[in-house]
Motif scaffolding. Structure first.
Motif, PDB file in Angstrom:
ATOM      1  N   ILE A 179       0.837  -1.210   0.000  1.00  0.00           N
ATOM      2  CA  ILE A 179       0.000   0.000   0.000  1.00  0.00           C
ATOM      3  C   ILE A 179       0.870   1.259   0.000  1.00  0.00           C
ATOM      4  O   ILE A 179       0.637   2.216  -0.768  1.00  0.00           O
ATOM      5  CB  ILE A 179      -0.944  -0.007   1.218  1.00  0.00           C
ATOM      6  N   ALA A 180       1.908   1.273   0.859  1.00  0.00           N
ATOM      7  CA  ALA A 180       2.787   2.448   0.926  1.00  0.00           C
ATOM      8  C   ALA A 180       3.530   2.654  -0.384  1.00  0.00           C
ATOM      9  O   ALA A 180       3.686   3.789  -0.856  1.00  0.00           O
ATOM     10  CB  ALA A 180       3.777   2.284   2.086  1.00  0.00           C
ATOM     11  N   GLY A 181       3.990   1.547  -0.994  1.00  0.00           N
ATOM     12  CA  GLY A 181       4.692   1.681  -2.272  1.00  0.00           C
ATOM     13  C   GLY A 181       3.791   2.188  -3.380  1.00  0.00           C
ATOM     14  O   GLY A 181       4.215   3.014  -4.204  1.00  0.00           O
ATOM     15  N   ALA A 182       2.524   1.717  -3.395  1.00  0.00           N
ATOM     16  CA  ALA A 182       1.591   2.154  -4.446  1.00  0.00           C
ATOM     17  C   ALA A 182       1.258   3.632  -4.290  1.00  0.00           C
ATOM     18  O   ALA A 182       1.226   4.393  -5.278  1.00  0.00           O
ATOM     19  CB  ALA A 182       0.327   1.304  -4.397  1.00  0.00           C
ATOM     20  N   LEU A 183       1.034   4.076  -3.048  1.00  0.00           N
ATOM     21  CA  LEU A 183       0.714   5.482  -2.835  1.00  0.00           C
ATOM     22  C   LEU A 183       1.904   6.376  -3.149  1.00  0.00           C
ATOM     23  O   LEU A 183       1.745   7.443  -3.770  1.00  0.00           O
ATOM     24  CB  LEU A 183       0.259   5.689  -1.385  1.00  0.00           C
ATOM     25  N   SER A 184       3.094   5.965  -2.702  1.00  0.00           N
ATOM     26  CA  SER A 184       4.283   6.761  -2.999  1.00  0.00           C
ATOM     27  C   SER A 184       4.532   6.814  -4.497  1.00  0.00           C
ATOM     28  O   SER A 184       4.941   7.853  -5.041  1.00  0.00           O
ATOM     29  CB  SER A 184       5.490   6.169  -2.273  1.00  0.00           C
ATOM     30  N   PHE A 185       4.297   5.684  -5.180  1.00  0.00           N
ATOM     31  CA  PHE A 185       4.474   5.649  -6.636  1.00  0.00           C
ATOM     32  C   PHE A 185       3.518   6.633  -7.313  1.00  0.00           C
ATOM     33  O   PHE A 185       3.916   7.382  -8.220  1.00  0.00           O
ATOM     34  CB  PHE A 185       4.217   4.219  -7.126  1.00  0.00           C
ATOM     35  N   ALA A 186       2.282   6.643  -6.838  1.00  0.00           N
ATOM     36  CA  ALA A 186       1.288   7.547  -7.441  1.00  0.00           C
ATOM     37  C   ALA A 186       1.620   9.001  -7.154  1.00  0.00           C
ATOM     38  O   ALA A 186       1.468   9.877  -8.033  1.00  0.00           O
ATOM     39  CB  ALA A 186      -0.103   7.199  -6.907  1.00  0.00           C
ATOM     40  N   HIS A 187       2.105   9.327  -5.957  1.00  0.00           N
ATOM     41  CA  HIS A 187       2.446  10.707  -5.623  1.00  0.00           C
ATOM     42  C   HIS A 187       3.628  11.206  -6.454  1.00  0.00           C
ATOM     43  O   HIS A 187       3.629  12.361  -6.916  1.00  0.00           O
ATOM     44  CB  HIS A 187       2.773  10.811  -4.131  1.00  0.00           C
ATOM     45  N   LEU A 188       4.618  10.336  -6.658  1.00  0.00           N
ATOM     46  CA  LEU A 188       5.749  10.730  -7.493  1.00  0.00           C
ATOM     47  C   LEU A 188       5.306  10.951  -8.944  1.00  0.00           C
ATOM     48  O   LEU A 188       5.778  11.887  -9.618  1.00  0.00           O
ATOM     49  CB  LEU A 188       6.847   9.646  -7.433  1.00  0.00           C
ATOM     50  N   HIS A 189       4.386  10.123  -9.423  1.00  0.00           N
ATOM     51  CA  HIS A 189       3.877  10.300 -10.781  1.00  0.00           C
ATOM     52  C   HIS A 189       3.135  11.630 -10.909  1.00  0.00           C
ATOM     53  O   HIS A 189       3.326  12.387 -11.890  1.00  0.00           O
ATOM     54  CB  HIS A 189       2.961   9.133 -11.142  1.00  0.00           C
ATOM     55  N   ASP A 190       2.308  11.941  -9.931  1.00  0.00           N
ATOM     56  CA  ASP A 190       1.533  13.179  -9.990  1.00  0.00           C
ATOM     57  C   ASP A 190       2.452  14.402  -9.931  1.00  0.00           C
ATOM     58  O   ASP A 190       2.224  15.399 -10.633  1.00  0.00           O
ATOM     59  CB  ASP A 190       0.531  13.215  -8.834  1.00  0.00           C
ATOM     60  N   LEU A 191       3.485  14.331  -9.087  1.00  0.00           N
ATOM     61  CA  LEU A 191       4.386  15.471  -8.987  1.00  0.00           C
ATOM     62  C   LEU A 191       5.188  15.661 -10.277  1.00  0.00           C
ATOM     63  O   LEU A 191       5.372  16.793 -10.746  1.00  0.00           O
ATOM     64  CB  LEU A 191       5.335  15.265  -7.799  1.00  0.00           C
ATOM     65  N   ALA A 192       5.656  14.560 -10.849  1.00  0.00           N
ATOM     66  CA  ALA A 192       6.405  14.678 -12.104  1.00  0.00           C
ATOM     67  C   ALA A 192       5.522  15.193 -13.235  1.00  0.00           C
ATOM     68  O   ALA A 192       5.956  16.010 -14.061  1.00  0.00           O
ATOM     69  CB  ALA A 192       7.008  13.318 -12.475  1.00  0.00           C
ATOM     70  N   GLU A 193       4.286  14.737 -13.260  1.00  0.00           N
ATOM     71  CA  GLU A 193       3.368  15.209 -14.312  1.00  0.00           C
ATOM     72  C   GLU A 193       3.055  16.677 -14.118  1.00  0.00           C
ATOM     73  O   GLU A 193       2.952  17.434 -15.101  1.00  0.00           O
ATOM     74  CB  GLU A 193       2.098  14.372 -14.281  1.00  0.00           C
ATOM     75  N   ALA A 194       2.909  17.144 -12.855  1.00  0.00           N
ATOM     76  CA  ALA A 194       2.639  18.558 -12.603  1.00  0.00           C
ATOM     77  C   ALA A 194       3.845  19.422 -12.952  1.00  0.00           C
ATOM     78  O   ALA A 194       3.693  20.596 -13.295  1.00  0.00           O
ATOM     79  CB  ALA A 194       2.264  18.748 -11.134  1.00  0.00           C
ATOM     80  N   ALA A 195       5.081  18.818 -12.874  1.00  0.00           N
ATOM     81  CA  ALA A 195       6.289  19.577 -13.195  1.00  0.00           C
ATOM     82  C   ALA A 195       6.610  19.563 -14.680  1.00  0.00           C
ATOM     83  O   ALA A 195       7.691  20.008 -15.085  1.00  0.00           O
ATOM     84  CB  ALA A 195       7.476  19.021 -12.410  1.00  0.00           C
ATOM     85  N   GLY A 196       5.685  19.060 -15.508  1.00  0.00           N
ATOM     86  CA  GLY A 196       5.894  19.121 -16.958  1.00  0.00           C
ATOM     87  C   GLY A 196       6.339  17.829 -17.582  1.00  0.00           C
ATOM     88  O   GLY A 196       6.611  17.804 -18.805  1.00  0.00           O
ATOM     89  N   GLN A 197       6.431  16.739 -16.838  1.00  0.00           N
ATOM     90  CA  GLN A 197       6.836  15.446 -17.390  1.00  0.00           C
ATOM     91  C   GLN A 197       5.574  14.616 -17.627  1.00  0.00           C
ATOM     92  O   GLN A 197       5.034  14.002 -16.723  1.00  0.00           O
ATOM     93  CB  GLN A 197       7.793  14.720 -16.422  1.00  0.00           C
TER      94      GLN A 197
END
Length: 216
Positions: free
Chosen positions: A16-34
């Motif tokens: 659960i922690a890995g899935a949530l952390s994975f999703a948060h990193l994806h959202d942050l990278a997408e918000a930063a233009g990736q």
């Protein structure tokens, strides 16, 4: 025989922690233009660096570089979780965060390369080295001391008196004249000490002269 897989609370929590952390990193990278596949690659890069640092720490606890990269990867993961919790405006991402997200792949590649290809320091064993045992010496206790070896007695021959040194005839005549002059003056024989002082000769020579004068 296949082993049954039992659910583990820690394993479920890790997923659960890995899935949530994975999703948060994806959202942050997408918000930063990736966008697209690039946003999905960022969580994988962070997790791979975290795993590489953790594996390095298992073999080298005192490796400072492993701790450094572990903290960097953990900060990136926790930072993404905190940033996407409403503390950061994901619509208007600041420029410094866009720079960090854009430079992360090169930083992660450098850290992973150093962790994998840097040899670990050899572990020195602190166990003492077995030393060869000293040979045992068998001791026999005796109540009575061993007799001392007999020492042969030395029989000393009696010392013979040293032979009188020879006296030249001229010295003997001179000594006789001195003795006669002393007798004529004092009326007594000349002592050996006086003759030794007059002639300046050692005691053995004076004794030889006195002996020959008495025999004459």
């Amino acid at each position: 025989m296949s082993r049954s897989i039992r659910p583990d609370a820690v394993l479920i929590q890790a997923v659960i922690a890995g899935a949530l952390s994975f999703a948060h990193l994806h959202d942050l990278a997408e918000a930063a233009g990736q966008s697209g596949w690039k946003a999905w690659a960022y969580p994988v890069s962070v997790d791979l660096l975290l795993v590489a640092a953790w594996r390095r720490l298992r073999t080298a606890r005192r490796d400072r570089s492993a701790w450094t990269w572990f903290v960097i990867a953990l900060t990136a993961s926790l930072g993404a979780n905190i940033a996407t919790a409403g503390l950061l405006d994901l619509v208007h991402v600041p420029a410094w965060l866009r720079i960090l997200v854009a430079g992360w792949p090169a930083l992660a590649f450098l850290g992973g390369t150093l962790l994998v290809h840097t040899p670990a320091a050899p572990v020195v064993s602190a166990q003492p080295v077995d030393e060869p045992a000293a040979p045992e010496v068998e001791m026999h206790r005796t109540d009575e001391p061993a007799p001392a070896p007999a020492v042969p007695e030395l029989v000393l021959a009696p010392e013979e008196p040293p032979a009188a040194p020879p006296v030249p005839a001229a010295l003997l005549d001179h000594a006789r004249k001195l003795a006669e002059a002393h007798r004529a003056t004092t009326g007594a024989p000349m002592p050996a000490e006086v003759l030794s002082a007059r002639l300046g000769l050692p005691a053995p020579t004076i004794a030889a002269i006195v002996a020959q004068l008495q025999l004459a």
